[in-house]
Design a protein around this motif. Structure first.
Motif, mmCIF file in Angstrom:
data_model
loop_
_atom_site.group_PDB
_atom_site.id
_atom_site.type_symbol
_atom_site.label_atom_id
_atom_site.label_comp_id
_atom_site.label_asym_id
_atom_site.label_seq_id
_atom_site.Cartn_x
_atom_site.Cartn_y
_atom_site.Cartn_z
ATOM 1 N N ALA A 65 39.743 21.945 -23.883
ATOM 2 C CA ALA A 65 39.719 23.186 -25.223
ATOM 3 C C ALA A 65 39.026 22.569 -26.227
ATOM 4 O O ALA A 65 38.261 23.037 -27.057
ATOM 5 C CB ALA A 65 41.081 23.794 -25.289
ATOM 6 N N GLY A 66 39.618 21.307 -26.461
ATOM 7 C CA GLY A 66 39.182 20.792 -27.887
ATOM 8 C C GLY A 66 37.363 20.273 -27.913
ATOM 9 O O GLY A 66 37.015 20.424 -28.821
ATOM 10 N N GLY A 67 37.195 19.694 -26.518
ATOM 11 C CA GLY A 67 35.573 19.383 -26.422
ATOM 12 C C GLY A 67 34.919 20.699 -26.428
ATOM 13 O O GLY A 67 33.887 20.648 -27.189
ATOM 14 N N TYR A 68 35.345 21.812 -25.833
ATOM 15 C CA TYR A 68 34.347 22.942 -25.818
ATOM 16 C C TYR A 68 34.249 23.296 -27.277
ATOM 17 O O TYR A 68 33.310 23.955 -27.479
ATOM 18 C CB TYR A 68 35.136 24.000 -24.768
ATOM 19 C CG TYR A 68 34.195 25.132 -24.679
ATOM 20 C CD1 TYR A 68 33.057 25.274 -23.892
ATOM 21 C CD2 TYR A 68 34.598 26.348 -25.127
ATOM 22 C CE1 TYR A 68 32.264 26.417 -23.922
ATOM 23 C CE2 TYR A 68 33.820 27.593 -25.166
ATOM 24 C CZ TYR A 68 32.510 27.431 -24.339
ATOM 25 O OH TYR A 68 31.813 28.633 -24.344
ATOM 26 N N ASP A 69 35.275 23.549 -28.122
ATOM 27 C CA ASP A 69 35.422 23.776 -29.411
ATOM 28 C C ASP A 69 34.346 23.080 -30.057
ATOM 29 O O ASP A 69 33.648 23.530 -31.021
ATOM 30 C CB ASP A 69 36.778 23.870 -30.220
ATOM 31 C CG ASP A 69 36.778 24.364 -31.326
ATOM 32 O OD1 ASP A 69 35.791 24.059 -31.874
ATOM 33 O OD2 ASP A 69 38.180 24.529 -31.864
ATOM 34 N N TYR A 70 34.496 21.876 -30.011
ATOM 35 C CA TYR A 70 33.626 20.824 -30.815
ATOM 36 C C TYR A 70 32.109 21.146 -30.389
ATOM 37 O O TYR A 70 31.245 20.966 -31.221
ATOM 38 C CB TYR A 70 34.056 19.281 -30.476
ATOM 39 C CG TYR A 70 32.980 18.330 -31.003
ATOM 40 C CD1 TYR A 70 33.128 18.035 -32.074
ATOM 41 C CD2 TYR A 70 31.977 17.751 -30.189
ATOM 42 C CE1 TYR A 70 32.359 16.935 -32.999
ATOM 43 C CE2 TYR A 70 31.364 16.974 -30.751
ATOM 44 C CZ TYR A 70 31.562 16.340 -32.304
ATOM 45 O OH TYR A 70 30.530 15.546 -32.743
ATOM 46 N N PHE A 74 33.780 27.027 -33.445
ATOM 47 C CA PHE A 74 35.275 27.617 -33.270
ATOM 48 C C PHE A 74 35.133 29.143 -32.933
ATOM 49 O O PHE A 74 35.995 29.554 -31.950
ATOM 50 C CB PHE A 74 36.008 27.474 -34.589
ATOM 51 C CG PHE A 74 37.285 28.323 -34.681
ATOM 52 C CD1 PHE A 74 38.451 27.974 -33.919
ATOM 53 C CD2 PHE A 74 37.343 29.512 -35.312
ATOM 54 C CE1 PHE A 74 39.519 28.513 -34.062
ATOM 55 C CE2 PHE A 74 38.337 30.133 -35.404
ATOM 56 C CZ PHE A 74 39.609 29.687 -34.934
ATOM 57 N N GLU A 75 34.061 29.783 -33.430
ATOM 58 C CA GLU A 75 33.760 31.091 -33.200
ATOM 59 C C GLU A 75 33.542 31.553 -31.742
ATOM 60 O O GLU A 75 34.200 32.399 -31.085
ATOM 61 C CB GLU A 75 32.706 32.022 -34.125
ATOM 62 C CG GLU A 75 33.071 32.189 -35.751
ATOM 63 C CD GLU A 75 34.424 32.827 -35.735
ATOM 64 O OE1 GLU A 75 34.616 33.936 -35.047
ATOM 65 O OE2 GLU A 75 35.187 32.434 -36.689
ATOM 66 N N LYS A 76 32.958 30.721 -31.082
ATOM 67 C CA LYS A 76 32.569 31.013 -29.458
ATOM 68 C C LYS A 76 33.757 30.540 -28.842
ATOM 69 O O LYS A 76 33.876 30.946 -27.773
ATOM 70 C CB LYS A 76 31.237 30.136 -29.160
ATOM 71 C CG LYS A 76 30.093 30.806 -29.841
ATOM 72 C CD LYS A 76 28.802 30.140 -29.392
ATOM 73 C CE LYS A 76 27.436 30.729 -30.106
ATOM 74 N NZ LYS A 76 26.277 29.958 -29.625
ATOM 75 N N ALA A 77 34.631 29.751 -29.269
ATOM 76 C CA ALA A 77 35.456 28.972 -28.561
ATOM 77 C C ALA A 77 37.056 29.581 -28.616
ATOM 78 O O ALA A 77 37.798 28.836 -28.033
ATOM 79 C CB ALA A 77 35.347 27.648 -28.728
ATOM 80 N N LYS A 78 37.032 30.486 -29.477
ATOM 81 C CA LYS A 78 38.307 30.999 -29.688
ATOM 82 C C LYS A 78 39.074 31.412 -28.447
ATOM 83 O O LYS A 78 40.167 31.353 -28.518
ATOM 84 C CB LYS A 78 38.367 32.453 -30.705
ATOM 85 C CG LYS A 78 38.347 31.873 -32.124
ATOM 86 C CD LYS A 78 38.607 33.042 -32.920
ATOM 87 C CE LYS A 78 37.264 33.769 -33.670
ATOM 88 N NZ LYS A 78 37.657 34.825 -34.340
ATOM 89 N N THR A 79 38.562 32.323 -27.438
ATOM 90 C CA THR A 79 39.220 32.827 -26.399
ATOM 91 C C THR A 79 39.755 31.469 -25.567
ATOM 92 O O THR A 79 40.846 31.649 -24.928
ATOM 93 C CB THR A 79 38.287 33.622 -25.567
ATOM 94 O OG1 THR A 79 37.659 34.614 -26.336
ATOM 95 C CG2 THR A 79 39.040 34.115 -24.277
ATOM 96 N N TYR A 80 38.438 30.707 -25.127
ATOM 97 C CA TYR A 80 38.893 29.365 -24.493
ATOM 98 C C TYR A 80 40.049 28.481 -25.144
ATOM 99 O O TYR A 80 40.808 27.811 -24.421
ATOM 100 C CB TYR A 80 37.736 28.677 -23.986
ATOM 101 C CG TYR A 80 36.679 29.403 -23.314
ATOM 102 C CD1 TYR A 80 37.061 29.665 -22.026
ATOM 103 C CD2 TYR A 80 35.644 29.956 -23.734
ATOM 104 C CE1 TYR A 80 36.173 30.533 -21.174
ATOM 105 C CE2 TYR A 80 34.823 30.674 -23.289
ATOM 106 C CZ TYR A 80 34.942 30.968 -21.772
ATOM 107 O OH TYR A 80 34.080 31.659 -21.169
#
Length: 194
Positions: A65-70, A74-80
């Protein structure tokens, strides 16, 4: 009482020096595992494997989750991220339940000659008494014994293996060889006959 902290050097295996009740319990737990291994018991790692699996899964979820957010922001990764946080939370709840209700203080599981034993240990806060329960799991026969830490630690906090090993021998005899017949365990770890 146990004020020295460190390791004694110059020995084949360093001996832990205890300075608190948790140190005493952990050092004794570790020594019991070594004693049972020396007696030919093969350790069974099922409880430890499940604990490690739950722990590793929670770390992998958090890292993903942290890697995807990075990488995507943040906006695209909120759901994940929300899913990752939820999974992490659930995995840690499962780990806590596993430790509290399934392991229940189990420090060792092992087998020898077709007999499987489970060893649980506890201490009470501010009470320097080691409380041990050994169960032969195939027959559910068990022995419960208590002993003050002063019986197998010296004044400097070093563990003294011989009295601990003799105590464990008496408990093993009571559980495995005598089928868990009720027996009082004396200070030296041997059975007292009523």
């Amino acid at each position: 009482m146990f004020h020295i902290c460190g390791r004694m050097t110059g020995r084949a295996d360093d001996v832990f020096v205890a300075r608190s009740l948790p140190d005493l319990k952990n050092a004794t737990d570790d020594e019991i595992v070594k004693i049972l291994a020396g007696k030919g018991y093969a350790q069974i790692f099922n409880l430890i494997d499940i604990r490690l699996t739950l722990g590793f899964l929670s770390v992998i979820v958090a890292a993903a989750a942290g890697g995807y957010d990075y990488y995507v922001g943040f906006e695209k990764a909120k759901t994940y991220t929300a899913v990752g946080v939820s999974l992490y939370f659930l995995l840690n709840i499962a780990l806590t339940i596993w430790i509290m209700y399934y392991e229940k203080g189990t420090i060792y599981q092992g087998s020898k000659d077709g007999k499987t034993i489970s060893v649980l240990s506890t201490t009470k806060k501010y009470t320097p008494i080691y409380d041990l329960k050994m169960t032969e799991t195939t027959t559910s026969q068990s022995t419960h014994a208590k002993k003050p830490f002063t019986e197998f630690f010296d004044n400097n906090g070093y563990i003294v293996r011989k009295p601990l090993e003799e105590w464990i021998d008496g408990i093993i005899t009571s559980v495995v060889q005598d089928g868990g017949a009720p027996a009082m365990i004396s200070k030296d770890g041997r059975k007292k006959h009523k």
